[in-house]
Design an enzyme around this catalytic site. Structure first.
Site, PDB file in Angstrom:
ATOM      1  N   ARG A 139       0.941  -1.594  -0.209  1.00  0.00           N
ATOM      2  CA  ARG A 139      -0.032  -0.215   0.093  1.00  0.00           C
ATOM      3  C   ARG A 139       0.978   1.278   0.087  1.00  0.00           C
ATOM      4  NH1 ARG A 139      -3.331  -2.669   2.616  1.00  0.00           N
ATOM      5  NH2 ARG A 139      -1.593  -4.059   2.608  1.00  0.00           N
ATOM      6  N   THR A 140       1.889   1.341   0.723  1.00  0.00           N
ATOM      7  CA  THR A 140       2.807   2.544   0.697  1.00  0.00           C
ATOM      8  C   THR A 140       3.288   2.960  -0.730  1.00  0.00           C
ATOM      9  OG1 THR A 140       3.283   1.965   2.844  1.00  0.00           O
ATOM     10  CG2 THR A 140       4.591   3.748   1.787  1.00  0.00           C
TER      11      THR A 140
ATOM     12  N   LYS B  90      24.106  -7.698  -6.091  1.00  0.00           N
ATOM     13  CA  LYS B  90      25.540  -7.924  -6.626  1.00  0.00           C
ATOM     14  C   LYS B  90      26.501  -7.371  -5.514  1.00  0.00           C
ATOM     15  CE  LYS B  90      23.922  -7.079 -11.162  1.00  0.00           C
ATOM     16  NZ  LYS B  90      23.611  -5.793 -12.228  1.00  0.00           N
TER      17      LYS B  90
ATOM     18  N   ARG C  39      12.136   3.010   1.046  1.00  0.00           N
ATOM     19  CA  ARG C  39      11.955   2.204   2.224  1.00  0.00           C
ATOM     20  C   ARG C  39      12.947   1.273   2.263  1.00  0.00           C
ATOM     21  NH1 ARG C  39       6.490  -1.138   3.993  1.00  0.00           N
ATOM     22  NH2 ARG C  39       5.957   1.092   4.582  1.00  0.00           N
TER      23      ARG C  39
ATOM     24  N   HIS D  13       8.557   6.474   9.857  1.00  0.00           N
ATOM     25  CA  HIS D  13       7.646   6.447   8.800  1.00  0.00           C
ATOM     26  C   HIS D  13       6.541   7.708   8.450  1.00  0.00           C
ATOM     27  CE1 HIS D  13       5.269   4.832   5.651  1.00  0.00           C
ATOM     28  NE2 HIS D  13       4.583   3.634   6.031  1.00  0.00           N
TER      29      HIS D  13
END
Lengths: 146, 322
Positions: B71-72, B100, B121, B149
């Site tokens: 959702r974010t 990598k 995030r 957040h």
């Protein structure tokens, strides 16, 4: 122990004995090539027992001195010139602490990437540091010196 | 909805806030002042009335999700798309060069050459702050581990304002994982600016950390703690439910012990205040029974929609296009 007076340099007095080696480590004294004398468990009226360090030919900046405030807030520095104490300096707790302590939060980015740690001093008594990155607050029992 | 006095003030000074927010990163809720947060909420009101505008034409926003999110990420991407902007990025660390062995520093340095704003995030706490100090473009933190957040916090504030008509002097009950839950930590800091009384209900293993309680004590704000959800539910204006987050536990046994401790059911809402509303940052597992979804006091789906407008307000402010 008979300790010779130094002609020129710094005497760090009133160090809590249990933190003597932390002070040596923080100030990187192992890299200094001039004569260094240190002793511990001396009787002290103020502290009960104390440690001290005498460093020949070295003077510290205020910023360097303040680093030891985290482990020896009671320490006093005597600057010696020609065998005389010319200045006495207390240590004062800095606003920020950079690069000498690890963040105790294992999930902090500073423990995974090559980042110089940085903490903001949010409390002086007892000293509490807030990680600039992960924002966790830690107290003295969590301090791990790099 | 009526504008409160504080909102009127920030609207009157909108130009100066718009100037101040341009090119600023948003990592922690405290990066924006109280007035700047209110300005964002007032802009969100405008976007709610008119969410489709061509303000981000020729702008590129990178969404870098080193940790999964539905959702974010979609809310940010929808916010940008509705404003005519382009989106680049990845939704899974497995599809980035981190696999990598590339460092976060290198990834941010490179991506910041390609875009005007990075939304990120990351599973490590402090990753967004670090990124904001090496990036050529502003960073919006969409969650860094258990830390912050801030866009969720502002959409929570917007939802609280919409349901209560004010942000001042409210009683907020926070339930569930108060130890690892980043949304409750950020919301606590934000709402502490408005003389809020807090009630914390959690299992002993997941109590609100001392540093946040100390923060409230310094501000002389009241808080109460309990392990029984029924104890304070009748007092609350807002019940903020949270999920016990499996991904934050290193010990699966500890997770199993705590995951089903609190389940909010319809019958528990009988003696609650008429204005009380239930918020949840979502995703929900089973901490709110599905029968509550139809209750007039359930607000969590509308809350998620509010995220779109708040994120539009934040992105356009930082990009200086509003």
């Amino acid at each position: 122990m008979q300790v010779n007076a130094i002609r020129e340099g710094t005497v760090i007095d009133h160090i809590p004995p249990q933190n003597l080696f932390k002070v040596i480590s923080i100030l990187n004294l192992h890299k200094i090539t001039t004569q260094i004398t240190f002793g511990t468990n001396f009787d002290s009226q103020r502290m009960g027992k104390k440690a001290l360090i005498k460093i020949e030919g070295v003077f510290f900046t205020q910023e360097e001195i303040n680093k030891i405030a985290l482990v020896a807030p009671s320490a006093k520095l005597n600057l010696i010139k020609n065998y005389e104490v010319v200045q006495k300096l207390p240590v004062s707790i800095p606003d920020k602490v950079s690069g000498i302590i690890k963040c105790y939060n294992p999930n902090c980015v500073t423990n995974h990437e090559k980042v110089t740690t940085l903490f903001h001093v949010v409390e002086n008594h007892p000293i509490m540091l807030k990680c600039h990155f992960c924002e966790k607050v830690m107290t003295e029992e969590h301090f791990i010196f790099i | 909805m009526y504008l409160c006095y504080a909102f009127e003030c920030v609207k009157n000074a909108a130009n100066s806030f718009a100037m101040n927010l341009k090119n600023r990163s948003l990592v922690s809720i405290t990066d924006f002042s109280k007035e700047e947060q209110l300005y964002i909420l007032s802009l969100a009101q405008d976007f709610e009335k008119n969410p489709v505008r061509n303000l981000l034409e020729n702008r590129v926003v990178a969404t870098l999700f080193f940790e999964p999110s539905t959702r974010t990420r979609l809310s940010f991407e929808s916010a940008v798309s509705r404003l005519g902007g382009k989106i680049i990025g990845f939704s899974d660390v497995a599809s980035s060069s981190m696999t990598k062995g590339e460092t976060l520093k290198d990834t941010i340095k490179i991506v910041s050459n390609y875009c005007d704003l990075i939304v990120m995030r990351h599973y490590l706490e402090g990753a967004a702050r670090y990124a904001s100090e090496i990036s050529l473009v502003p960073i919006v933190n969409a969650g860094d581990g258990a830390n912050q957040h801030p866009t969720q916090t502002m959409l929570d504030m917007y939802s609280i304002y919409k349901t209560q008509g004010t942000l001042d002097n409210l009683k907020i009950l926070m339930v569930g994982d108060l130890k690892y839950g980043r949304t409750v930590h950020s919301l606590l800091m934000a709402m502490s600016q408005f003389n809020t009384t807090f009630y914390f209900v959690s299992p002993k293993e997941l109590m609100m950390p001392e540093e946040y309680k100390l923060y409230l004590e310094k501000l002389k704000l009241s808080y109460y703690e309990h392990t029984d959800l029924n104890e304070y539910i009748g007092e609350a204006d807002i019940v903020y439910m949270t999920r016990v987050q499996k991904e934050r536990f290193s010990d699966p046994l500890e997770y199993e012990k705590t995951k089903n401790v609190y389940i909010l059911r319809s019958e528990m809402l009988k003696n609650t205040k008429p204005n009380m509303r239930i918020l949840h940052p979502l995703p929900r597992v089973n901490e709110i029974d599905v029968e509550v979804d139809e209750h007039e006091k359930a607000y969590y789906f509308a809350q998620a929609q509010n995220g779109l407008y708040v994120r539009q307000a934040i992105i356009t402010s930082i990009l200086g296009v509003i």
